[in-house]
Write an enzyme that holds these catalytic residues in place. Structure first.
Site, PDB file in Angstrom:
ATOM      1  N   HIS A 142      43.658  49.425  37.882  1.00 27.60           N
ATOM      2  CA  HIS A 142      42.427  48.653  38.068  1.00 27.60           C
ATOM      3  C   HIS A 142      42.401  48.153  39.500  1.00 27.60           C
ATOM      4  CE1 HIS A 142      39.306  45.616  36.798  1.00 27.60           C
ATOM      5  NE2 HIS A 142      39.844  44.937  37.796  1.00 27.60           N
TER       6      HIS A 142
ATOM      7  N   TYR B 215      43.214  36.020  44.384  1.00 27.36           N
ATOM      8  CA  TYR B 215      42.552  36.486  43.158  1.00 27.36           C
ATOM      9  C   TYR B 215      41.053  36.655  43.394  1.00 27.36           C
ATOM     10  CZ  TYR B 215      42.269  36.617  37.985  1.00 27.36           C
ATOM     11  OH  TYR B 215      42.100  36.984  36.674  1.00 27.36           O
TER      12      TYR B 215
END
Length: 337
Positions: A193, A284
């Site tokens: 991913h 993130y």
């Protein structure tokens, strides 16, 4: 012809960019388009997974179970995946998702914390779901540690294990090293991913597949956190050129991307200064909107906040630190002026 499974995350990772405000009609339209394109799996849930609708992560405009049910009614032969993070989603969330129509569960943990996922993976297998272990922020641990964590996922019953570049910080050779190591040390299938914060999502996905990954994620028009993900319709075209069989109809994938997703996107998924810094600093990707809000509130350059977040190695679940860092930077600037 070598086969790949493309899992589309528009209706989950895209939730971050949409501020978790997908409508039922948008979900139906996207699900219908993905069905027509013959996408085998696509993910539907809050951006932070089942149970993510909260003050900490942002409330959903529509209950995620209603969105899963709507997608199930439109998905045909395609199957719905859900993401669940231990500590956010609980057993009842997963059971309710199955009742709503989920066929796959991806159990996501920080790259060094697979040990918290055992009960979620066991339950997922008991419920008859295709079960995935999802190692997030994979740039934050050496390959040897990732292998150890993957073995834990495998021991709990995961059928697929993902290397997840949540920050879009990995370079192609780093992706290849991590995926190849998992391929050599676990018997599960391997997935990858990507995020596009360094403009490497497609290159990294190719590197992952060349190293042995058989599951790869994408989102239509790159709709996802940060600068988005590997672009699903582009990925289908590229892998066709490379001689891989995805089973996806390219024209239909382009149509749903351009005619359905593009009109409701709040902004193009381009690489901005802030999202670039996320990849550079290893932050993130879902922190982008939180950081922009804090920067505006405290009159601080977004990039300064992101660099500090990277220095502190802040991970998902620590969103409250974003405002604290912004406030501290603002106070420091006032004292030195």
């Amino acid at each position: 012809m070598k086969k790949l499974t493309v899992l589309d995350v528009t209706l989950r990772d895209g939730s971050h960019s949409m501020r978790h405000a997908f409508t039922e009609q948008q979900v139906r339209d996207v699900a219908r388009g993905l069905r027509k394109a013959k996408v085998q799996y696509f993910e539907v849930s809050h951006g932070d997974g089942l149970g993510g609708s909260s003050l900490q992560y942002g409330f959903s405009k529509v209950d995620e179970l209603k969105l899963i049910e709507a997608a199930r009614e439109e998905c045909g032969d395609s199957a719905i995946s859900v993401l669940i993070l231990p500590g956010i989603g609980v057993k009842e969330d997963l059971k309710n998702a199955v009742k709503a129509g989920a066929k796959m569960a991806r159990v996501a943990t920080h790259v060094t914390e697979a040990d918290v996922a055992g009960q979620h993976i066991y339950l997922s297998r008991e419920l008859g779901l295709k079960t995935v272990g999802f190692l997030m922020m994979a740039h934050m641990a050496p390959t040897s540690v990732i292998v150890e964590q993957a073995k834990l996922f495998e021991s709990y019953g995961a059928e697929i294990i993902y290397v997840t570049d949540s920050a879009g910080a990995l370079l192609p050779h780093e992706v290849k090293e991590r995926v190849a190591a998992l391929k050599s040390h676990v018997s599960c299938e391997i997935g990858f991913h990507a995020h596009n914060n360094l403009s490497l999502a497609m290159a990294n996905t190719i590197a992952a597949v060349e190293a042995g990954a058989t599951y790869v994620d994408g989102s239509l028009r790159c709709l996802g956190a940060g600068s988005g993900n590997t672009q699903t319709e582009v990925m289908v075209a590229v892998f066709d050129r490379l001689g891989y069989e995805t089973g996806i109809d390219l024209y239909s994938a382009i149509d749903v991307a351009n005619e359905v997703v593009a009109p409701f996107m709040p902004r193009p998924q381009e690489i901005t200064g802030s999202s670039l810094m996320m990849g550079y600093a290893g932050v993130y990707s879902s922190f982008l909107l939180f950081t922009q809000e804090a920067a505006k509130k405290y009159n601080i350059d977004e990039r300064e906040i992101l660099v500090e977040l990277g220095k502190r190695k802040v991970v998902g679940g620590q969103e409250d630190l974003i405002a604290e860092i912004a406030r501290n930077l603002a106070n420091y600037k006032q004292t030195v002026q």
